[in-house]
Design a protein around this motif. Structure first.
Motif, PDB file in Angstrom:
ATOM      1  N   TYR A 109      -3.277   0.268   0.664  1.00 56.89           N
ATOM      2  CA  TYR A 109      -3.825  -0.677  -0.030  1.00 56.89           C
ATOM      3  C   TYR A 109      -3.598  -2.247   0.454  1.00 56.89           C
ATOM      4  O   TYR A 109      -4.371  -2.771   0.694  1.00 56.89           O
ATOM      5  CB  TYR A 109      -3.178  -0.825  -1.420  1.00 56.89           C
ATOM      6  CG  TYR A 109      -3.528  -1.778  -2.307  1.00 56.89           C
ATOM      7  CD1 TYR A 109      -4.842  -1.773  -3.108  1.00 56.89           C
ATOM      8  CD2 TYR A 109      -2.834  -3.074  -2.530  1.00 56.89           C
ATOM      9  CE1 TYR A 109      -5.268  -2.914  -3.776  1.00 56.89           C
ATOM     10  CE2 TYR A 109      -3.075  -4.232  -3.097  1.00 56.89           C
ATOM     11  CZ  TYR A 109      -4.298  -3.986  -3.968  1.00 56.89           C
ATOM     12  OH  TYR A 109      -5.105  -4.920  -4.579  1.00 56.89           O
ATOM     13  N   VAL A 110      -2.376  -2.427   0.893  1.00 62.93           N
ATOM     14  CA  VAL A 110      -1.819  -3.578   1.592  1.00 62.93           C
ATOM     15  C   VAL A 110      -2.508  -3.544   3.049  1.00 62.93           C
ATOM     16  O   VAL A 110      -3.022  -4.747   3.677  1.00 62.93           O
ATOM     17  CB  VAL A 110      -0.551  -3.705   1.735  1.00 62.93           C
ATOM     18  CG1 VAL A 110       0.091  -5.077   2.486  1.00 62.93           C
ATOM     19  CG2 VAL A 110       0.052  -3.649   0.355  1.00 62.93           C
ATOM     20  N   SER A 111      -2.346  -2.542   3.686  1.00 63.24           N
ATOM     21  CA  SER A 111      -2.842  -2.308   5.174  1.00 63.24           C
ATOM     22  C   SER A 111      -2.778  -1.093   5.746  1.00 63.24           C
ATOM     23  O   SER A 111      -2.390  -0.177   5.048  1.00 63.24           O
ATOM     24  CB  SER A 111      -1.903  -3.223   6.164  1.00 63.24           C
ATOM     25  OG  SER A 111      -0.464  -2.617   6.329  1.00 63.24           O
ATOM     26  N   GLU A 112      -3.338  -0.851   7.061  1.00 58.94           N
ATOM     27  CA  GLU A 112      -3.109   0.626   7.488  1.00 58.94           C
ATOM     28  C   GLU A 112      -1.701   1.374   7.513  1.00 58.94           C
ATOM     29  O   GLU A 112      -1.425   2.297   7.394  1.00 58.94           O
ATOM     30  CB  GLU A 112      -3.866   0.680   8.835  1.00 58.94           C
ATOM     31  CG  GLU A 112      -5.325   0.509   9.060  1.00 58.94           C
ATOM     32  CD  GLU A 112      -5.706   1.738   8.252  1.00 58.94           C
ATOM     33  OE1 GLU A 112      -5.573   3.062   8.412  1.00 58.94           O
ATOM     34  OE2 GLU A 112      -6.550   1.494   7.363  1.00 58.94           O
ATOM     35  N   GLN A 113      -0.721   0.182   7.576  1.00 58.87           N
ATOM     36  CA  GLN A 113       0.875   0.650   7.667  1.00 58.87           C
ATOM     37  C   GLN A 113       1.474   0.545   6.229  1.00 58.87           C
ATOM     38  O   GLN A 113       2.684   1.084   6.212  1.00 58.87           O
ATOM     39  CB  GLN A 113       1.515   0.024   8.612  1.00 58.87           C
ATOM     40  CG  GLN A 113       0.980  -0.148  10.117  1.00 58.87           C
ATOM     41  CD  GLN A 113       0.645   1.607  10.615  1.00 58.87           C
ATOM     42  OE1 GLN A 113       1.753   2.115  10.307  1.00 58.87           O
ATOM     43  NE2 GLN A 113      -0.265   1.892  11.040  1.00 58.87           N
ATOM     44  N   GLN A 114       0.779  -0.007   5.384  1.00 66.78           N
ATOM     45  CA  GLN A 114       1.497  -0.128   3.966  1.00 66.78           C
ATOM     46  C   GLN A 114       0.843   0.142   2.636  1.00 66.78           C
ATOM     47  O   GLN A 114      -0.521  -0.129   2.668  1.00 66.78           O
ATOM     48  CB  GLN A 114       1.891  -1.861   3.994  1.00 66.78           C
ATOM     49  CG  GLN A 114       2.997  -2.230   4.848  1.00 66.78           C
ATOM     50  CD  GLN A 114       3.232  -3.669   4.412  1.00 66.78           C
ATOM     51  OE1 GLN A 114       2.741  -4.724   4.456  1.00 66.78           O
ATOM     52  NE2 GLN A 114       4.672  -3.663   4.094  1.00 66.78           N
ATOM     53  N   ALA A 159       4.455  -3.840  -2.252  1.00 68.33           N
ATOM     54  CA  ALA A 159       4.374  -3.117  -0.852  1.00 68.33           C
ATOM     55  C   ALA A 159       5.381  -2.069  -0.477  1.00 68.33           C
ATOM     56  O   ALA A 159       6.560  -2.633  -0.556  1.00 68.33           O
ATOM     57  CB  ALA A 159       3.765  -4.055   0.185  1.00 68.33           C
ATOM     58  N   VAL A 160       4.918  -1.006   0.149  1.00 67.99           N
ATOM     59  CA  VAL A 160       6.108  -0.101   0.753  1.00 67.99           C
ATOM     60  C   VAL A 160       5.336   0.646   2.227  1.00 67.99           C
ATOM     61  O   VAL A 160       4.290   0.934   2.035  1.00 67.99           O
ATOM     62  CB  VAL A 160       6.530   1.136  -0.026  1.00 67.99           C
ATOM     63  CG1 VAL A 160       7.206   0.560  -1.215  1.00 67.99           C
ATOM     64  CG2 VAL A 160       5.270   2.041  -0.485  1.00 67.99           C
TER      65      VAL A 160
END
Length: 296
Positions: A228-233, A269-270
């Motif tokens: 949801y936040v980014s490709e990594q988060q 975020a995680v």
């Protein structure tokens, strides 16, 4: 006038005595034992089937072995050594248990080693209780075998004294009572769909956020949205559902138990590869909840 003053003084003294008793009673009820947040989860014992598990909560340890379930209250702890008690395990007896938890790094089968720090109990299982009289006084110093003397006893081989435990894998199910398509009081939401293992939040701008049921502890669920936040988060939301049976308008109170930086602070975020622990990542558990409401 003097008689009235004496009466008022007597009332004040009685009120103070009553208040002191109430404070003492609350103090006695206050748990002297609390588990570490990282331990609070559902755990499986290596080598046992999935119907055997340990559920650790702030002041309670629940042991499930097939159809048998024992709910221990945590009486005292010394770091990760815990003295547990099950009231009325038998008619005139309580069950007590002493366990130690030790973190094991990079173990292929689990995350913690559990050591039984008490002798043989009612059964050969790791969490079998030792019976004591109902009114007996117990403490870590008097009850727990901190020197591992029981490992050297002849009957040690007849019961389990140590095991590796692994955390329950991600994934959970939403109960049927909350499944369906709901109107949602969150101001930017059109509706919230909840199904067996996933959920979708439909927003007023036409977009949507899809969640998986990632973790559960009792009534608290962790919703997880991949990338949801980014490709990594990823993003998570910790939610507790409370039925509102007598409310004429709302069906469930939906209380949020996490801080956050996304979607008006609702999502946190995680890292996408990080495991989520309910009592670590849901950082507002125990504080006043931030409720919204679901209605048909």
């Amino acid at each position: 006038m003097r008689a009235l003053l004496i009466i008022l003084l007597a009332i004040c003294i009685l009120a103070e005595i009553s208040g002191a008793r109430d404070r003492d009673r609350r103090k006695r009820r206050r748990p002297m034992c609390i588990t570490e947040p990282r331990l609070r989860d559902k755990w499986h014992i290596a080598g046992e089937n999935r119907r055997v598990f340990i559920r650790i909560r702030p002041h309670q340890v629940v042991y499930r072995h097939g159809a048998t379930m024992i709910k221990y209250r945590c009486l005292e702890n010394r770091r990760n050594i815990f003295l547990l008690r099950k009231r009325k395990y038998e008619k005139d007896k309580d069950g007590v248990l002493c366990l130690g938890f030790s973190y094991v790094a990079d173990h292929p089968r689990g995350e913690y080693s559990v050591i039984r720090l008490i002798g043989k109990g009612e059964g050969s299982n790791l969490l079998s209780p030792v019976l004591v009289p109902r009114k007996s006084q117990v403490s870590i110093n008097t009850t727990c075998d901190l020197e591992d003397r029981h490992f050297r006893l002849p009957d040690q081989r007849h019961y389990i004294t140590q095991a590796i435990i692994r955390r329950s894998a991600p994934g959970c199910k939403f109960p049927k009572s909350i499944q369906g398509r709901w109107n949602f009081t969150y101001q930017h939401a059109k509706s919230l769909e909840i199904w067996q293992r996933n959920s979708t939040l439909h927003l007023m701008d036409g977009s949507s956020v899809r969640f998986l049921c990632d973790k559960r502890d009792g009534p608290v669920f962790v919703f997880r949205s991949r990338r949801y936040v980014s490709e990594q988060q990823d993003a998570i939301m910790c939610v507790e559902f409370t039925p509102m049976e007598n409310d004429p308008f709302y069906s469930f109170e939906m209380s949020r138990h996490n801080s956050g930086s996304y979607l008006d602070g609702q999502l946190k975020a995680v890292p996408k590869s990080e495991s989520v622990y309910v009592h670590v990542h849901c950082d507002w558990i125990g504080s006043p909840a931030r409720p919204e409401y679901l209605y048909p």
